[in-house]
Structure formats: C-alpha cells, structure tokens
Design a protein around this motif. Structure first.
Motif, PDB file in Angstrom:
ATOM      1  N   ALA A 108       0.821  -1.210   0.000  1.00  0.00           N
ATOM      2  CA  ALA A 108       0.000   0.000   0.000  1.00  0.00           C
ATOM      3  C   ALA A 108       0.854   1.258   0.000  1.00  0.00           C
ATOM      4  N   ASN A 109       2.044   1.175   0.595  1.00  0.00           N
ATOM      5  CA  ASN A 109       2.964   2.316   0.636  1.00  0.00           C
ATOM      6  C   ASN A 109       3.788   2.453  -0.636  1.00  0.00           C
ATOM      7  N   GLY A 110       3.643   1.502  -1.562  1.00  0.00           N
ATOM      8  CA  GLY A 110       4.385   1.573  -2.819  1.00  0.00           C
ATOM      9  C   GLY A 110       5.834   1.173  -2.701  1.00  0.00           C
ATOM     10  N   GLU A 111       6.197   0.419  -1.658  1.00  0.00           N
ATOM     11  CA  GLU A 111       7.591   0.015  -1.484  1.00  0.00           C
ATOM     12  C   GLU A 111       8.009  -1.012  -2.537  1.00  0.00           C
ATOM     13  N   LYS A 112       9.272  -0.952  -2.940  1.00  0.00           N
ATOM     14  CA  LYS A 112       9.841  -1.920  -3.886  1.00  0.00           C
ATOM     15  C   LYS A 112      11.286  -2.181  -3.490  1.00  0.00           C
ATOM     16  N   PRO A 113      11.768  -3.419  -3.685  1.00  0.00           N
ATOM     17  CA  PRO A 113      11.015  -4.556  -4.193  1.00  0.00           C
ATOM     18  C   PRO A 113      10.177  -5.196  -3.098  1.00  0.00           C
ATOM     19  N   LEU A 114       9.115  -5.863  -3.506  1.00  0.00           N
ATOM     20  CA  LEU A 114       8.275  -6.603  -2.575  1.00  0.00           C
ATOM     21  C   LEU A 114       8.845  -8.014  -2.393  1.00  0.00           C
ATOM     22  N   THR A 115       8.447  -8.665  -1.324  1.00  0.00           N
ATOM     23  CA  THR A 115       8.924 -10.021  -1.041  1.00  0.00           C
ATOM     24  C   THR A 115       7.732 -10.972  -0.923  1.00  0.00           C
TER      25      THR A 115
END
Length: 426
Positions: free
Chosen positions: A186-193
């Motif tokens: 939801a916060n737009g963090e990358k990369p996702l795991t």
C-alpha cells in the motif's frame, strides 16, 4: 453463477475455441466459457477492442508469460494464448465452482477445521509460485476458486518477479485490492517479497472464517490509512480461538514478522492434527463441503462464533474485475471524465483525502458450479435465457454446442454402476 448468453456482437469462436457464453466482464475485457475442438472446457479471456493498444498488449503478453511460468495442482493452468492477435486472448483451465467470496456470501463462513485445510492448500500452492521467483500480489477471496478437485488460484495479471523493480504501471501508483494488500504494498515500497502473499492469504483465511476482511472503510483514503498505520490493528472479530495466533502473525504490520508459506503449512497441519485428523482428510472434507450446501453435512462442526456472522451483501453498483484486471477506483478529478470506472489507485501519499466513498471489494465473476452446468441443452426450458442464447446465436452462426456429451457420459456411467451394483453378489 449462471453463464449469460452471448450478445450479437460477441465472436462465435476465438483461437479455435468455440464460445458458449459469458462468465465475466470488466474494464479491460470479457471472459467466456469456451470449448476446444477436442471438447475441453476453458475460460477464454479476450481484451476489448476499445482498449487494445501497445501498452495493453505488452501487459497482456506479460500475463501470458507469467502463466507459462507458474505451475502446480493449485494453479488454474494456461491452455493457449495469442497476445498478437487482433483481439488478444488467452485460455485457461475452466474450474467448475464458485470463488471463495461467493461461497462465503451464500453459505456463511467455513468451519475452523476447513479454514486450516484451505490455508495449508493455498500456502503450498503459493510456495510453488515463489519457487519460480514470482509473487501473486493480488490474492483475495475472489481469486480462489473452489473446484471439484480442491481450491485453485487464479488471476496472475499483477504477478511480478520478486526482485524485479520493472513495472508497466505509472510512477507513484499502487495496484491491487486495498483491503487485502499489506502495508508495504500500500505504501508503494519496492522490491516486494513473498511476505506480501502471506499477508494476503491471512486476509483470505480471515474472510473464510468470519465473513469480513481485516480493514473496512467507506472511503478509500481512510482505508489506506488503516492499512498503513502501525497503530491500527486488524479486526479479528468472530475469529475462532484456535485461528487467532496464526492469523495475527500472518497479518503482522512488519513483513519480517510474518511466517513463511512453509511455516503456514506446518502450523495449519499442527492445528488440524491437534483435532485428531490428518491433513489429507481435512482437504477431502473441504472439497466435499464446498461442493454442496453446508447444511448437507451435519457431521462437520461449525466454528462457534464465525458461523453466526452474517456475510455482507455488495451494493448493486459494486465494480467487478476479470482475472488479470487490477482493483481500481475513480479518483475525484476523474469522476466526470468518462474514464473507465476502474482506474489505477494512486498512492495515498500523492492525493489528498476526499469524501468520495470507496467501492466495495471487486469480485471476479466465475464459472457456474458443476451442478448448474450439468447439461445446458437438456435442463433449460424453452424460452429461458440459455434457450434465447441458442436462438440468437443461430442467426448467421454455427449452432452453439454445450458440454452435453460430458453430462451424458456421466449419466450413462452412473446407470451402469447402478445396474452392476443391483446384480452384484456382495
């Protein structure tokens, strides 16, 4: 859910698959019930001509490539596809059964034992996806189909490689289903795991056990705030006691605090065995239970609290999505622009709060149950919607075939078994 008739503008066939009816639609395209030349049923997804451009083709081609990569008994398999056709299309395995959301809305929450069975089954399926270096990124009740051979995961339209930062979406946008996505997504963090899929599975299991999701709000910005705020804990109201520790850990705000999919399988197994049952037995009970109304199985003990929770009914204006479509909403400045009512969610940090109510969670339209699809031509009375579809399609087209031959074969086999049993000496 009933298959609806084809409209006059629908193609009679695509990619060699004869189209028999509509089973879903959304902003990007239409999903049809199709049949291969060899009689194999399929869910055929076709992109609308109005949205076919270089970007949509590229995204569709990416979805096809991902479907070629993923595998496993819990994945609805790709049959064929053509991203370069005039109307891009793909055909996947047709799963006869409702999605989890529809089942819970119709019959109420699942007993705790069956929630654990569902959890271990889907977690194991996600494990195979993660081994390919992929994430699903949009797991939700509508993307779990309850088929005759157990649950299946669908809709890999948002799936990406776990360590890839490449994306076909615009900057500062968030794609997915808000009530089922973890805070980091939801916060737009990358990369996702892989922790994003564990969290999403936690929301699915919570819904299966209680009929509600961890966060609910009438405004999309309020919902995003609830999801991303560490001080706002998930709503576990009605969760059976034995499921609370597992769901609490899966819905942890911090990704590193969540169990892995392997650990989810192990914990589900331990809880099932603590009730004196093997996990394989629980899996069989889950399939049997979801294949018919729960009241037909009085030997199964319902969860003491969750079964009393009344499932919510979506408003008539709720949006729907197809396998491969993102969960999207109209932003205030786009509400009157004539844009498709499923636009990309903009990151909450890029927009100001608005009073516009958020739509309910989108649901994937799925094929009808095996009971509803038994024999289209034999069971539908003249004048019915299906009969009307046959008469409509008869003009300038080949007559529509159904799965009649399969139903006849089943009836013949049943008659033979009954005749043999009647004359058997034992």
């Amino acid at each position: 859910m009933q298959t609806t008739p084809l409209s006059p503008e629908d193609p009679a066939q695509i990619g060699g698959f004869e189209l028999l009816g509509r089973i879903g639609q959304g902003g990007m395209g239409q999903v049809y019930l199709g049949e291969s030349p060899g009689g194999e049923p399929a869910a055929v997804k076709v992109i609308k001509p109005s949205v076919v451009d270089s970007t949509s083709r590229l995204r569709f081609a990416q979805e096809i490539d991902i479907l070629k990569t993923v595998w496993g008994a819990r994945i609805a398999q790709l049959l064929d596809a053509d991203a370069d056709a005039e109307q891009p299309w793909l055909a996947t395995e047709y799963v006869e059964g409702p999605d989890l959301g529809k089942h819970v809305m119709t019959h109420g929450p699942l007993p705790a034992l069956l929630v654990l069975s569902l959890g271990s089954t889907i977690a194991e399926g996600l494990g195979y996806v993660h081994k390919q270096g992929l994430l699903h990124r949009d797991l939700k009740p509508a993307n779990i189909l309850l088929g005759p051979n157990g649950p299946k995961i669908i809709d890999f339209g948002l799936a990406v490689f776990a360590e890839s930062s490449a994306s076909l979406t615009a900057a500062n946008t968030v794609v997915g289903t808000p009530s089922c996505m973890p805070p980091e997504q939801a916060n737009g963090e990358k990369p996702l795991t892989s922790a994003v899929d564990v969290y999403a599975l936690g929301t699915v299991l919570l819904f299966a056990a209680t009929g509600h999701l961890p966060y609910q709000a009438n405004n999309i910005h309020v919902l995003f705030h609830m999801v991303t705020d560490p001080a706002t804990v998930p709503d576990l109201t009605g969760t059976p006691d034995e499921l609370v520790p597992l769901l609490t850990s899966m819905l942890s705000h911090q990704a590193q605090a969540r169990p892995t999919v392997t650990e989810v399988v192990q914990q589900c197994r331990a809880l099932v065995e603590a009730q004196g049952m093997k996990l394989a037995q629980a899996r069989r009970r889950l399939t049997t239970y979801t294949a018919a109304p729960p009241q037909d199985f009085p030997t199964l003990q319902p969860a003491s609290v969750s079964d009393t929770v009344a499932p919510s009914t979506p408003a008539p204006s709720d949006p729907v999505t197809l396998p491969g479509d993102e969960a999207r909403v109209v932003l205030p400045d786009q509400a009157t622009s004539g844009a498709d009512p499923t636009l990309l969610l903009t990151s909450p940090h890029q927009t100001s709060p608005a009073s516009q109510p958020a739509p309910s969670e989108p649901a994937v339209l799925v094929p009808p149950s095996a009971h509803d699809e038994q024999d289209v031509q034999d069971t539908k009375e003249p004048g019915s919607a299906q009969d009307g579809a046959r008469r409509t399609r008869g003009t300038g087209r080949q007559p529509a075939r159904s799965l009649r031959h399969s139903a006849q074969a089943k009836r013949t086999a049943q008659q033979l078994r009954e005749a043999y049993a009647a004359g058997a000496p034992f």
